[in-house]
Design a protein around this motif. Structure first.
Motif, PDB file in Angstrom:
ATOM      1  N   UNK A  43      10.545  -4.553  -9.087  1.00  0.00           N
ATOM      2  CA  UNK A  43      11.115  -3.838  -8.498  1.00  0.00           C
ATOM      3  C   UNK A  43      10.181  -3.415  -7.550  1.00  0.00           C
ATOM      4  N   UNK A  44      10.073  -2.983  -6.147  1.00  0.00           N
ATOM      5  CA  UNK A  44       9.494  -2.592  -5.224  1.00  0.00           C
ATOM      6  C   UNK A  44       8.934  -2.504  -5.725  1.00  0.00           C
ATOM      7  N   UNK A  45       7.469  -1.834  -5.769  1.00  0.00           N
ATOM      8  CA  UNK A  45       6.097  -0.986  -6.063  1.00  0.00           C
ATOM      9  C   UNK A  45       6.934   0.275  -5.719  1.00  0.00           C
ATOM     10  N   UNK A  46       6.142   1.452  -6.464  1.00  0.00           N
ATOM     11  CA  UNK A  46       6.761   2.377  -6.069  1.00  0.00           C
ATOM     12  C   UNK A  46       6.072   3.521  -4.771  1.00  0.00           C
ATOM     13  N   UNK A  47       5.104   3.074  -4.517  1.00  0.00           N
ATOM     14  CA  UNK A  47       3.803   3.644  -3.454  1.00  0.00           C
ATOM     15  C   UNK A  47       4.447   2.533  -1.738  1.00  0.00           C
ATOM     16  N   UNK A  48       5.572   1.720  -2.353  1.00  0.00           N
ATOM     17  CA  UNK A  48       6.034   1.102  -1.187  1.00  0.00           C
ATOM     18  C   UNK A  48       6.499   1.697  -1.326  1.00  0.00           C
ATOM     19  N   UNK A  49       7.846   2.345  -1.797  1.00  0.00           N
ATOM     20  CA  UNK A  49       9.461   3.047  -1.805  1.00  0.00           C
ATOM     21  C   UNK A  49       9.022   4.206  -1.061  1.00  0.00           C
ATOM     22  N   UNK A  50       7.708   5.166  -1.683  1.00  0.00           N
ATOM     23  CA  UNK A  50       7.046   6.413  -1.446  1.00  0.00           C
ATOM     24  C   UNK A  50       7.145   6.103   0.619  1.00  0.00           C
ATOM     25  N   UNK A  51       6.165   5.213   0.528  1.00  0.00           N
ATOM     26  CA  UNK A  51       6.435   4.879   2.303  1.00  0.00           C
ATOM     27  C   UNK A  51       7.213   5.385   2.893  1.00  0.00           C
ATOM     28  N   UNK A  52       8.562   4.183   2.416  1.00  0.00           N
ATOM     29  CA  UNK A  52       9.682   4.544   3.168  1.00  0.00           C
ATOM     30  C   UNK A  52      10.765   5.231   3.518  1.00  0.00           C
ATOM     31  N   UNK A  53      10.518   6.192   1.769  1.00  0.00           N
ATOM     32  CA  UNK A  53      11.161   7.523   1.758  1.00  0.00           C
ATOM     33  C   UNK A  53      10.998   8.383   2.765  1.00  0.00           C
ATOM     34  N   UNK A  54       9.223   8.456   3.014  1.00  0.00           N
ATOM     35  CA  UNK A  54       8.842   9.064   3.844  1.00  0.00           C
ATOM     36  C   UNK A  54       9.168   8.685   5.352  1.00  0.00           C
ATOM     37  N   UNK A  55       9.090   7.968   5.636  1.00  0.00           N
ATOM     38  CA  UNK A  55       9.255   7.053   6.988  1.00  0.00           C
ATOM     39  C   UNK A  55      10.910   8.066   6.814  1.00  0.00           C
ATOM     40  N   UNK A  56      12.030   7.465   6.378  1.00  0.00           N
ATOM     41  CA  UNK A  56      13.253   8.403   6.608  1.00  0.00           C
ATOM     42  C   UNK A  56      12.921   9.798   7.207  1.00  0.00           C
TER      43      UNK A  56
END
Length: 397
Positions: A43-56
């Protein structure tokens, strides 16, 4: 109605086709092992996914500059300086919708109708189609197993014509996993400079190199080759971000400007959210890459060892990426249930139909006597799939 002759000449991706077929079989309840996909199973690492969530959540959902946001470009420049010993300005970076898009932009920026691009075989199958899309002429140079499937100076000299515009180098290689040494790259660089050629250096697998091998960017040798090189890279393979679709090119400023102009009309900017995720990937901790690489290495060792002991086939131990390039060797001419195995396409079809294993025949990679196995799948599936391949080979007549 007469359709585009160029469009009609473009072939679909056989790797995506076989992967889609395997997925459909699984959806139908069939126990299929798929060795086809060129993407990490992590899976894509969590800190990368979190950055996307924050951008949204922050509303970062509008257009960006066509060639990418400045913070991401700066992060790419910093990465290139630190990892590859090459210095670029943000104006030399073009962020695109995946490395495929970066490559297509590159060919469209440098090629005129009839210009030739030397492509060592085996090659990633899309290269040839991309050159055609850009009205260029792919000149395939078949390399030898004895030279670890890497182009020699003789190979390049024999392919050179007055229409040659560029050489494409992919290191580590898809499908072979081979890595060009510093000395080999220096020879390619000298050849390119002497003959006024561009070098397209596809470095998408650079972080996935094993053992004592080292990745070297050809642009790092001197100013002459730097000014002729377009580096292609992205976040898909190293960070398990295939679906995010972020790749980039680092190029001489004039070429980067042309690529940016082309992209502005063809697709506008790459996905805004994915750019924020890519920024987190490139500028953040690289521990996630190391963890994935450790698992890939274990799988590489296991797969190579198993294949080496199988009858009728052989392989050279891959140095990078996540593929084993398997030579059918003595299997060609053998029969399975009365059908003669004349090439890798027939082998792959029989293997899928009878053993429910999806392997990629490398006909579209320039080698119809080989097939590719990906070890970017779980070890449990690797073991099961290799058991089935061995059983298939043991039943050849």
């Amino acid at each position: 109605m007469i359709l585009s002759s160029k469009g009609l000449d473009i072939k679909p991706s056989s790797t995506l086709e076989i992967t889609a077929k395997a997925k459909q079989m699984k959806a139908d309840g069939i126990d299929v092992v798929g060795f086809g996909a060129g993407e990490p199973d992590f899976d894509t690492p969590d800190h990368i996914k979190q950055a996307a969530i924050e951008a949204i959540n922050e509303g970062f959902t509008k257009y960006t500059p066509a060639s990418g946001i400045l913070p991401l470009k700066k992060a790419i420049c910093k990465k290139l300086e630190a990892d590859n010993k090459v210095s670029y300005k943000p104006s030399q970076i073009v962020v695109s919708n995946g490395a495929k898009h970066s490559l297509t932009n590159t060919f469209m920026a440098i090629l005129n109708p009839g210009d030739e691009v030397i492509i060592p075989a085996p090659f990633w199958l899309s290269y040839v189609q991309m050159v055609k899309i850009a009205d260029g002429v792919p000149v395939v140079v078949k390399t030898s197993k004895e030279n670890n499937y890497k182009a020699t100076m003789d190979d390049l000299k024999n392919a050179l014509t007055d229409k040659t515009k560029a050489i494409l180098i992919n290191s580590p290689s898809n499908p072979t996993g081979m890595v060009y040494s510093a000395e080999e790259l220096k020879q390619v660089a000298e050849f390119a400079v002497e003959n006024d050629l561009f070098v397209i250096s596809d470095e998408i697998y650079e972080k996935l190199i094993y053992g004592d091998e080292k990745h070297i960017s050809i642009a790092s040798f001197n100013e002459d080759i730097y000014n002729r090189t377009i580096i292609i890279n992205g976040v898909s393979k190293s960070y398990a971000m295939t679906g995010w679709r972020i790749g980039y090119a680092a190029a001489p400023e004039q070429i980067a400007k042309i690529m940016s102009n082309i992209q502005s009309h063809a697709s506008s900017n790459p996905n805004s959210i994915a750019q924020k995720a890519a920024l987190a990937a490139i500028s953040g901790s690289q521990e996630c890459v190391d963890k994935m690489k450790t698992q890939f290495d274990k799988r590489r060792e296991y797969m190579y060892d198993r294949v080496s002991k199988m009858p009728y086939v052989s392989a050279i131990k891959p140095q990078g990426a996540f593929y084993v390039f398997v030579d059918l060797d003595s299997a060609l001419g053998k029969k399975y249930k009365g059908e003669v195995i004349e090439n890798a396409n027939i082998f792959a079809k029989l293997l899928l139909d009878n053993e429910k294993v999806a392997a990629v025949p490398c006909t579209d990679f320039g080698y119809d006597t080989h097939f590719r196995l990906s070890y970017a799948i779980a070890m449990e599936n690797i073991e099961k799939g290799l058991d089935r391949i061995e059983n298939f080979l043991n039943n050849l007549q």
